[in-house]
Design a protein around this motif. Structure first.
Motif, PDB file in Angstrom:
ATOM      1  N   ASP A 199      84.275 -15.092  90.181  1.00 29.38           N
ATOM      2  CA  ASP A 199      84.247 -15.392  91.247  1.00 29.38           C
ATOM      3  C   ASP A 199      83.226 -15.585  92.812  1.00 29.38           C
ATOM      4  O   ASP A 199      82.399 -14.474  92.891  1.00 29.38           O
ATOM      5  CB  ASP A 199      85.267 -13.871  92.085  1.00 29.38           C
ATOM      6  CG  ASP A 199      86.469 -13.445  91.071  1.00 29.38           C
ATOM      7  OD1 ASP A 199      85.431 -14.124  89.467  1.00 29.38           O
ATOM      8  OD2 ASP A 199      86.385 -12.461  91.299  1.00 29.38           O
ATOM      9  N   GLN A 254      80.400 -12.664  92.363  1.00 30.69           N
ATOM     10  CA  GLN A 254      80.576 -11.355  91.315  1.00 30.69           C
ATOM     11  C   GLN A 254      79.127 -11.988  90.160  1.00 30.69           C
ATOM     12  O   GLN A 254      79.202 -13.055  89.735  1.00 30.69           O
ATOM     13  CB  GLN A 254      81.458 -12.045  90.594  1.00 30.69           C
ATOM     14  CG  GLN A 254      82.546 -11.434  91.411  1.00 30.69           C
ATOM     15  CD  GLN A 254      82.907 -10.032  91.663  1.00 30.69           C
ATOM     16  OE1 GLN A 254      83.451  -9.165  91.276  1.00 30.69           O
ATOM     17  NE2 GLN A 254      81.977  -9.182  92.876  1.00 30.69           N
ATOM     18  N   ARG A 283      93.381  -4.503  94.119  1.00 33.76           N
ATOM     19  CA  ARG A 283      91.926  -4.913  93.789  1.00 33.76           C
ATOM     20  C   ARG A 283      91.759  -6.357  95.330  1.00 33.76           C
ATOM     21  O   ARG A 283      92.560  -6.945  95.579  1.00 33.76           O
ATOM     22  CB  ARG A 283      91.307  -5.046  93.130  1.00 33.76           C
ATOM     23  CG  ARG A 283      91.527  -6.219  92.654  1.00 33.76           C
ATOM     24  CD  ARG A 283      91.163  -6.672  91.059  1.00 33.76           C
ATOM     25  NE  ARG A 283      91.329  -7.926  89.581  1.00 33.76           N
ATOM     26  CZ  ARG A 283      92.385  -7.126  88.727  1.00 33.76           C
ATOM     27  NH1 ARG A 283      92.445  -5.480  88.917  1.00 33.76           N
ATOM     28  NH2 ARG A 283      92.854  -7.867  88.023  1.00 33.76           N
ATOM     29  N   ASP A 284      90.322  -6.907  95.467  1.00 33.42           N
ATOM     30  CA  ASP A 284      90.113  -8.428  95.805  1.00 33.42           C
ATOM     31  C   ASP A 284      90.336  -8.513  97.453  1.00 33.42           C
ATOM     32  O   ASP A 284      91.455  -9.455  98.009  1.00 33.42           O
ATOM     33  CB  ASP A 284      90.376  -9.590  95.003  1.00 33.42           C
ATOM     34  CG  ASP A 284      90.275  -9.317  94.242  1.00 33.42           C
ATOM     35  OD1 ASP A 284      89.466  -8.412  93.760  1.00 33.42           O
ATOM     36  OD2 ASP A 284      90.576  -9.860  92.956  1.00 33.42           O
ATOM     37  N   GLU A 303      95.329 -10.775  91.522  1.00 30.81           N
ATOM     38  CA  GLU A 303      94.404 -11.529  92.731  1.00 30.81           C
ATOM     39  C   GLU A 303      93.338 -12.302  93.565  1.00 30.81           C
ATOM     40  O   GLU A 303      94.268 -13.330  93.854  1.00 30.81           O
ATOM     41  CB  GLU A 303      93.443 -11.783  90.627  1.00 30.81           C
ATOM     42  CG  GLU A 303      93.695 -10.726  89.618  1.00 30.81           C
ATOM     43  CD  GLU A 303      92.190 -11.275  88.512  1.00 30.81           C
ATOM     44  OE1 GLU A 303      92.618 -12.100  88.052  1.00 30.81           O
ATOM     45  OE2 GLU A 303      91.597 -10.095  88.293  1.00 30.81           O
TER      46      GLU A 303
END
Ligand code: DQQ
Length: 575
Positions: free
Chosen positions: A56, A72, A179-180, A235
């Motif tokens: 990502d 990432q 997350r994120d 996500e």
């Protein structure tokens, strides 16, 4: 390096034999491998670091004259793992320099990975990263980090806050799917707001948090939005607006697609409500119908535009990635706008990319009759095949098409022969593209391009359109990017991607296609960027010889290329 030397030699060769275009690389030349791991697959202008795995895009930002792209990254191998934040900088969004790791998994709150996140610039002009850390228990928590020295133009070092983790999942929230965090925005009450993606039941939600200081966060009673449809975890949420119309994007593992909804945002209640046509997961639109995921946008304050990046995963095998020493790349940075009809987003590569355009081939008014096939190269007027008629041509006689930028406009004046449209096809355009491949004859279309094609066309990626007529006498335009023949290798992921293009073909009489070709990438924009399809392809011939480019028409009605421009591209500095 070997490839640029060869490209130089090819030029000389091409100049010498003024009308021959294809030049061959010596298959036995050093550095050329016929194996699945040829260096020819590395991209020339799509971002990838010097080596190893990326996924990502994270925290893209424009800060004090420099663009930053974090991602990432596994600093030790070409497979997912040891997830850290890689960091590269650029002043033009085209050439990139790696400046080391911004975040590494070193602390109890991120020891099992520094997952995706965002950057927000605080009112005192300090950038702050907010990201997901994975604890040794596998719990997902949110952490923040600040630049060690804001006067370093490249913001190379980042210091994690002593207050980490700043957010832990509350009771009842699934902490292993939490997350994120998004870039923050401030409400009228002066409080910061962020979203965190989560799974709830079989569906997903974007949980909203508020803070006055970016360190202490309070969960809102209601998520900004949720869905009980079987979407799984949401996500990499992203949330932004155009003149009062809001976009909520979520990345879904169920199909590895970035979906978005358009709708309204009630600032008092902090709730997002999708517009009627976006209610229900099946009605969400896609950023890209191909291999593109976990996108993230940012506002480029310098040029007043919103830019998106996304991760392009591999279609090659894990063992080849390990042998090549790299895996994963990014899309080109794309400007994202709202279509003038307000119904959808439009994406287009940033104009800076055009600085890489070199030699140009141009065509005007070239008719593609039924069965027509036109090779785009240094063209002689006499070059006609299968009923092809070229009315006018312009030319360079050598053309390097392993990495190129092609813009073409197809004109269809006669829609009478369009095939009948079955409304159930709207559900799964990919299936339709699989069934109606580029060689399956149609009425109006298929017409389009064959890119990264071998000389014998045994290997080719077809990017094309078909026009259908439904029972109301309105027309539907299907766009496909068919990888099924992209490589002779059978173990690759080679679907035929598809999506409908929201244009009025009857009124316009034209449809445009832009395709960015880059070694193992085919990134295509149909209808001016209304439909985007990105593919990863690994043709075997590329290890030994150059790629060919064709335009074709397998419809029973003539189509015309009103204009085609194709540029060879210079290599960008990426890393
Ligand atoms: N990739 C990250 C996660 C994110 C996923 C881990 C999306 O933060 O949910 O590398 O590709």
């Amino acid at each position: 390096m070997a490839s640029s030397c060869l490209s130089g030699l090819g030029w000389i060769f091409g100049l010498f034999f003024s009308f021959s275009f294809v030049f061959f690389k010596n298959p036995d030349s050093p550095g050329k491998s016929s194996a699945n791991v040829s260096p020819e697959y590395r991209t020339a202008y799509h971002f990838q670091p010097a080596k190893y795995w990326i996924n990502d895009p994270n925290g893209p930002v424009y800060y004090n004259g420099v663009y930053h792209l974090f991602y990432q990254y596994n600093p030790y191998a070409a497979v997912w793992g040891n997830i850290s934040w890689g960091h590269s900088v650029s002043t033009d969004l085209v050439h990139w320099t790696g400046v080391g790791l911004a975040l590494s998994p070193t602390d109890p709150y991120d020891i099992d990975g520094c997952f995706s996140g965002s950057i927000t610039i605080l009112p005192d002009n300090t950038p702050v990263i907010i990201y997901t850390g994975i604890t040794s228990k596998g719990e997902q928590v949110q952490n923040i980090a600040y630049p060690k020295n804001v006067s370093d133009p490249y913001l190379r070092e980042w210091i994690k806050s002593d207050s980490n983790p700043v957010i832990e999942a509350a009771d009842g929230v699934n902490a292993s799917e939490f997350r994120d965090p998004t870039t923050a925005w401030r409400g009228r009450d002066g409080l910061w707001r962020i979203l965190i993606g989560n799974k709830v039941g079989l569906g997903g939600q974007a949980i909203l948090y508020r803070s006055s200081d970016f360190v202490h966060w309070v969960q809102a009673k209601e998520p900004l939005h949720s869905s009980a449809d079987r979407t799984g975890v949401w996500e990499c949420p992203d949330f932004y607006s155009y003149d009062g119309k809001y976009v909520l994007k979520v990345s879904l593992q169920v199909n590895w697609v970035d979906h978005y909804m358009l709708g309204g945002y009630d600032e008092e209640k902090d709730l997002f409500e999708p517009s009627e046509e976006f209610v229900g997961y099946r009605n969400w639109r896609r950023y890209d119908h191909g291999k593109s995921y976990a996108s993230k946008t940012f506002v480029d304050k310098l040029n007043g535009r919103r830019i998106s990046w996304a991760w392009l995963n591999e279609s090659d095998t894990v063992s080849d990635a390990v042998e090549k020493g790299w895996a994963g790349i990014q899309t080109t940075p794309r400007v994202v706008t709202l279509d003038s009809n307000g119904r959808q987003l439009v994406q287009w590569p940033v104009k800076e990319l055009e600085s890489l355009r070199k030699k140009r081939v141009q065509l005007h008014d070239a008719e593609l009759k039924t069965g027509g096939l036109l090779e785009i190269k240094g063209i002689r007027a006499s070059q006609a095949k299968h009923g092809l008629l070229i009315h006018a041509i312009a030319s360079f006689f050598i053309f390097w098409i392993t990495y190129a930028d092609v813009e073409v406009e197809f004109e269809v004046s006669d829609l009478d022969g369009a095939e009948h449209f079955d409304p159930t096809w709207l559900v799964d355009p990919q299936k339709l593209c699989t069934e109606k491949g580029a060689s399956v004859q149609g009425g109006v279309g298929p017409f389009g391009l064959l890119v990264l094609a071998s000389e014998d066309r045994e290997e080719q990626t077809a990017v094309y359109f078909r026009v259908f007529k439904d029972h109301n006498n309105t027309y539907k335009v299907l766009m496909c990017s068919d990888q099924t023949r992209s490589s002779l290798r059978t173990e690759l992921d080679k679907p035929a991607y598809g999506g409908f293009v929201d244009i009025d073909i009857k009124k316009d009489g034209k449809i445009s296609l832009r395709t960015l070709i880059d070694h193992s990438v085919v990134e295509s924009f149909g209808g001016g960027g209304r439909t985007c399809i990105t593919a990863r392809v690994y043709p075997t011939f590329l290890a030994k010889s150059d790629a060919h480019l064709y335009a074709f028409n397998n419809g029973s009605t003539s189509a015309k290329i009103s204009e085609l421009k194709a540029w060879t591209m210079a290599k960008a500095h990426i890393g």
